[in-house]
Scaffold this motif. Structure first.
Motif, PDB file in Angstrom:
ATOM      1  N   ASN A 129      27.834 -11.982 -11.831  1.00  0.00           N
ATOM      2  CA  ASN A 129      27.130 -10.704 -11.797  1.00  0.00           C
ATOM      3  C   ASN A 129      25.720 -10.856 -11.212  1.00  0.00           C
ATOM      4  O   ASN A 129      25.040 -11.847 -11.448  1.00  0.00           O
ATOM      5  CB  ASN A 129      27.043 -10.146 -13.232  1.00  0.00           C
ATOM      6  CG  ASN A 129      26.563  -8.725 -13.281  1.00  0.00           C
ATOM      7  OD1 ASN A 129      26.750  -7.958 -12.348  1.00  0.00           O
ATOM      8  ND2 ASN A 129      25.939  -8.360 -14.388  1.00  0.00           N
ATOM      9  N   ILE A 183      20.063  -2.576 -17.802  1.00  0.00           N
ATOM     10  CA  ILE A 183      21.283  -1.779 -17.837  1.00  0.00           C
ATOM     11  C   ILE A 183      22.411  -2.463 -17.053  1.00  0.00           C
ATOM     12  O   ILE A 183      23.594  -2.333 -17.391  1.00  0.00           O
ATOM     13  CB  ILE A 183      21.062  -0.338 -17.351  1.00  0.00           C
ATOM     14  CG1 ILE A 183      22.283   0.520 -17.707  1.00  0.00           C
ATOM     15  CG2 ILE A 183      20.771  -0.291 -15.863  1.00  0.00           C
ATOM     16  CD1 ILE A 183      22.070   2.004 -17.508  1.00  0.00           C
ATOM     17  N   ASP A 195      23.755  -5.027 -19.420  1.00  0.00           N
ATOM     18  CA  ASP A 195      24.501  -4.394 -20.513  1.00  0.00           C
ATOM     19  C   ASP A 195      25.818  -3.762 -20.064  1.00  0.00           C
ATOM     20  O   ASP A 195      26.744  -3.639 -20.865  1.00  0.00           O
ATOM     21  CB  ASP A 195      23.646  -3.315 -21.185  1.00  0.00           C
ATOM     22  CG  ASP A 195      22.377  -3.886 -21.811  1.00  0.00           C
ATOM     23  OD1 ASP A 195      22.348  -5.109 -22.072  1.00  0.00           O
ATOM     24  OD2 ASP A 195      21.425  -3.116 -22.022  1.00  0.00           O
ATOM     25  N   THR A 196      25.896  -3.341 -18.820  1.00  0.00           N
ATOM     26  CA  THR A 196      27.097  -2.656 -18.341  1.00  0.00           C
ATOM     27  C   THR A 196      27.950  -3.526 -17.429  1.00  0.00           C
ATOM     28  O   THR A 196      28.815  -3.029 -16.730  1.00  0.00           O
ATOM     29  CB  THR A 196      26.720  -1.369 -17.585  1.00  0.00           C
ATOM     30  OG1 THR A 196      25.884  -1.723 -16.473  1.00  0.00           O
ATOM     31  CG2 THR A 196      26.023  -0.387 -18.494  1.00  0.00           C
TER      32      THR A 196
END
Length: 190
Positions: A161, A183, A186-187
């Motif tokens: 990621n 974010i 977290d996502t």
């Protein structure tokens, strides 16, 4: 009951598989962009497959366009001067086409150069690899580029990621800095 139906008529082909499409201002021509693969209808002068084309809706003509880096799964947006900028992409497939290089950190520019459109890749790079990046032009002309994968591998593996963003200036050049966005952590995946 009278039902008026409209039907679409196929008038032309994109010439390349169309992963991306964009209407180019002010000409109204349509840019198609795909990945490096071996089943395009168009060939370049070097006899390799074209991975990008420009369609003219007035004449239904197609122009094959060459790319230097693999644009598969890139992001894109327009600059204030009308140039289309695509960012990121995928690894090279040198066994298929040795003329197209690594696109993970690429920045590509499509604009009108002396009356014809072509991709320019002067060597500007993103601050990091981005496969499936998102790009948005801001009101001040800069471009916000965010997220993606570092390598195009398993999206459920956090190490692949890229939970960051970077900014491109009004000319589409990266500031060279990645900034973490919580974010996107977290996502995950991107």
């Amino acid at each position: 009951m009278d039902i008026n139906c409209s039907y679409f008529e196929v008038v032309a082909s994109s010439g390349v598989p169309a992963m991306h499409a964009a209407v180019i201002p002010p000409s109204g021509q349509v840019l198609f962009l795909d990945k490096v693969e071996d089943y395009s209808e168009l060939r370049l002068p070097n006899n390799h497959y074209a991975y990008s084309s420009l369609y003219d809706p007035e004449t239904h003509s197609l122009t094959p366009l060459a790319v230097v880096t693999n644009p598969f799964c890139c992001g894109g947006s327009f600059l204030g001067d009308g140039r289309l900028v695509t960012v990121g992409g995928n690894a090279p497939l040198l066994w298929l086409d040795p003329t197209v290089q690594n696109g993970f950190d690429a920045i590509r520019y499509l604009g009108n150069h002396n009356g014809s459109y072509c991709w320019k890749e002067p060597g500007n790079k993103l601050a990091s690899n981005r496969w499936y990046a998102s790009a948005q032009t801001l009101a001040d002309g800069r471009m916000f580029v965010a997220a993606g994968s570092l390598n195009g591998l398993d999206p459920s593996n956090f190490s692949n990621n890229n939970p960051t963003f970077e900014m491109l200036d009004q000319n589409g050049v990266s500031n060279g800095e990645n900034t973490l966005i919580d974010i996107l952590v977290d996502t995950m995946p991107y």
